[in-house]
Write a protein that holds these residues in place. Structure first.
Motif, PDB file in Angstrom:
ATOM      1  N   LEU A  59       0.828  -1.210   0.000  1.00 35.34           N
ATOM      2  CA  LEU A  59       0.000   0.000   0.000  1.00 35.34           C
ATOM      3  C   LEU A  59       0.862   1.259   0.000  1.00 35.34           C
ATOM      4  O   LEU A  59       0.572   2.217  -0.725  1.00 35.34           O
ATOM      5  N   GLU A  60       1.921   1.256   0.786  1.00 32.60           N
ATOM      6  CA  GLU A  60       2.826   2.407   0.820  1.00 32.60           C
ATOM      7  C   GLU A  60       3.460   2.621  -0.553  1.00 32.60           C
ATOM      8  O   GLU A  60       3.542   3.751  -1.043  1.00 32.60           O
ATOM      9  N   ASP A  61       3.886   1.547  -1.194  1.00 34.88           N
ATOM     10  CA  ASP A  61       4.466   1.642  -2.532  1.00 34.88           C
ATOM     11  C   ASP A  61       3.446   2.194  -3.524  1.00 34.88           C
ATOM     12  O   ASP A  61       3.787   3.031  -4.371  1.00 34.88           O
ATOM     13  N   SER A  62       2.198   1.755  -3.424  1.00 40.13           N
ATOM     14  CA  SER A  62       1.149   2.244  -4.324  1.00 40.13           C
ATOM     15  C   SER A  62       0.928   3.739  -4.162  1.00 40.13           C
ATOM     16  O   SER A  62       0.770   4.459  -5.149  1.00 40.13           O
ATOM     17  N   VAL A  63       0.915   4.213  -2.927  1.00 41.52           N
ATOM     18  CA  VAL A  63       0.726   5.640  -2.675  1.00 41.52           C
ATOM     19  C   VAL A  63       1.887   6.430  -3.261  1.00 41.52           C
ATOM     20  O   VAL A  63       1.691   7.457  -3.925  1.00 41.52           O
ATOM     21  N   GLU A  64       3.109   5.954  -3.058  1.00 42.95           N
ATOM     22  CA  GLU A  64       4.281   6.637  -3.600  1.00 42.95           C
ATOM     23  C   GLU A  64       4.233   6.686  -5.124  1.00 42.95           C
ATOM     24  O   GLU A  64       4.540   7.717  -5.729  1.00 42.95           O
ATOM     25  N   ARG A  65       3.846   5.588  -5.748  1.00 44.90           N
ATOM     26  CA  ARG A  65       3.747   5.552  -7.209  1.00 44.90           C
ATOM     27  C   ARG A  65       2.670   6.516  -7.707  1.00 44.90           C
ATOM     28  O   ARG A  65       2.860   7.214  -8.702  1.00 44.90           O
ATOM     29  N   ALA A  66       1.538   6.541  -7.030  1.00 41.96           N
ATOM     30  CA  ALA A  66       0.455   7.444  -7.436  1.00 41.96           C
ATOM     31  C   ALA A  66       0.880   8.897  -7.294  1.00 41.96           C
ATOM     32  O   ALA A  66       0.618   9.722  -8.180  1.00 41.96           O
ATOM     33  N   GLN A  67       1.560   9.225  -6.192  1.00 34.37           N
ATOM     34  CA  GLN A  67       1.986  10.599  -5.966  1.00 34.37           C
ATOM     35  C   GLN A  67       3.044  11.049  -6.978  1.00 34.37           C
ATOM     36  O   GLN A  67       3.104  12.213  -7.328  1.00 34.37           O
ATOM     37  N   SER A  68       3.865  10.129  -7.458  1.00 31.03           N
ATOM     38  CA  SER A  68       4.919  10.495  -8.406  1.00 31.03           C
ATOM     39  C   SER A  68       4.484  10.325  -9.859  1.00 31.03           C
ATOM     40  O   SER A  68       5.281  10.533 -10.770  1.00 31.03           O
ATOM     41  N   SER A  69       3.228   9.969 -10.107  1.00 34.04           N
ATOM     42  CA  SER A  69       2.746   9.697 -11.463  1.00 34.04           C
ATOM     43  C   SER A  69       2.574  10.950 -12.302  1.00 34.04           C
ATOM     44  O   SER A  69       2.546  10.876 -13.524  1.00 34.04           O
ATOM     45  N   GLY A  70       2.418  12.088 -11.660  1.00 32.59           N
ATOM     46  CA  GLY A  70       2.188  13.322 -12.397  1.00 32.59           C
ATOM     47  C   GLY A  70       0.731  13.547 -12.761  1.00 32.59           C
ATOM     48  O   GLY A  70       0.398  14.522 -13.424  1.00 32.59           O
ATOM     49  N   ILE A  71      -0.137  12.650 -12.344  1.00 34.15           N
ATOM     50  CA  ILE A  71      -1.564  12.800 -12.624  1.00 34.15           C
ATOM     51  C   ILE A  71      -2.123  13.881 -11.699  1.00 34.15           C
ATOM     52  O   ILE A  71      -1.931  13.837 -10.492  1.00 34.15           O
ATOM     53  N   GLU A  72      -2.814  14.849 -12.301  1.00 30.80           N
ATOM     54  CA  GLU A  72      -3.418  15.934 -11.521  1.00 30.80           C
ATOM     55  C   GLU A  72      -4.717  15.458 -10.885  1.00 30.80           C
ATOM     56  O   GLU A  72      -5.572  14.874 -11.549  1.00 30.80           O
ATOM     57  N   VAL A  73      -4.862  15.672  -9.595  1.00 33.23           N
ATOM     58  CA  VAL A  73      -6.068  15.291  -8.860  1.00 33.23           C
ATOM     59  C   VAL A  73      -6.591  16.525  -8.145  1.00 33.23           C
ATOM     60  O   VAL A  73      -5.825  17.250  -7.506  1.00 33.23           O
ATOM     61  N   GLU A  74      -7.878  16.752  -8.292  1.00 35.21           N
ATOM     62  CA  GLU A  74      -8.482  17.896  -7.612  1.00 35.21           C
ATOM     63  C   GLU A  74      -8.394  17.718  -6.097  1.00 35.21           C
ATOM     64  O   GLU A  74      -8.633  16.634  -5.580  1.00 35.21           O
TER      65      GLU A  74
END
Length: 73
Positions: free
Chosen positions: A29-44
């Motif tokens: 789960l921690e790895d998933s959060v890190e990957r999502a945060q570094s993906s560059g996808i803009e989230v409102e």
């Protein structure tokens, strides 16, 4: 000691090593959060009413865990 707390009782039936994956779930789960945060996808930056988690077979357990975790928050 609870019967399920004694891993030696069920490890012999866990040919796929799923118990190890369950134990590593916090790391996954921690790895998933890190990957999502570094993906560059803009989230409102706003509250969300719905979140969709998809999976097939056993991979759907992630949605169940997230759902239970969010209910406790």
């Amino acid at each position: 000691m609870d019967l399920l707390d004694d891993s030696s009782r069920y490890e012999r039936f866990d040919d796929a090593g799923m118990g190890g994956h369950i134990e590593k779930a916090p790391d996954y789960l921690e790895d998933s959060v890190e990957r999502a945060q570094s993906s560059g996808i803009e989230v409102e930056d706003r509250p969300y009413d719905n979140i969709i988690v998809v999976g097939v077979g056993g991979s759907a357990i992630g949605g169940d865990i997230a759902s239970d975790w969010l209910r406790m928050e």
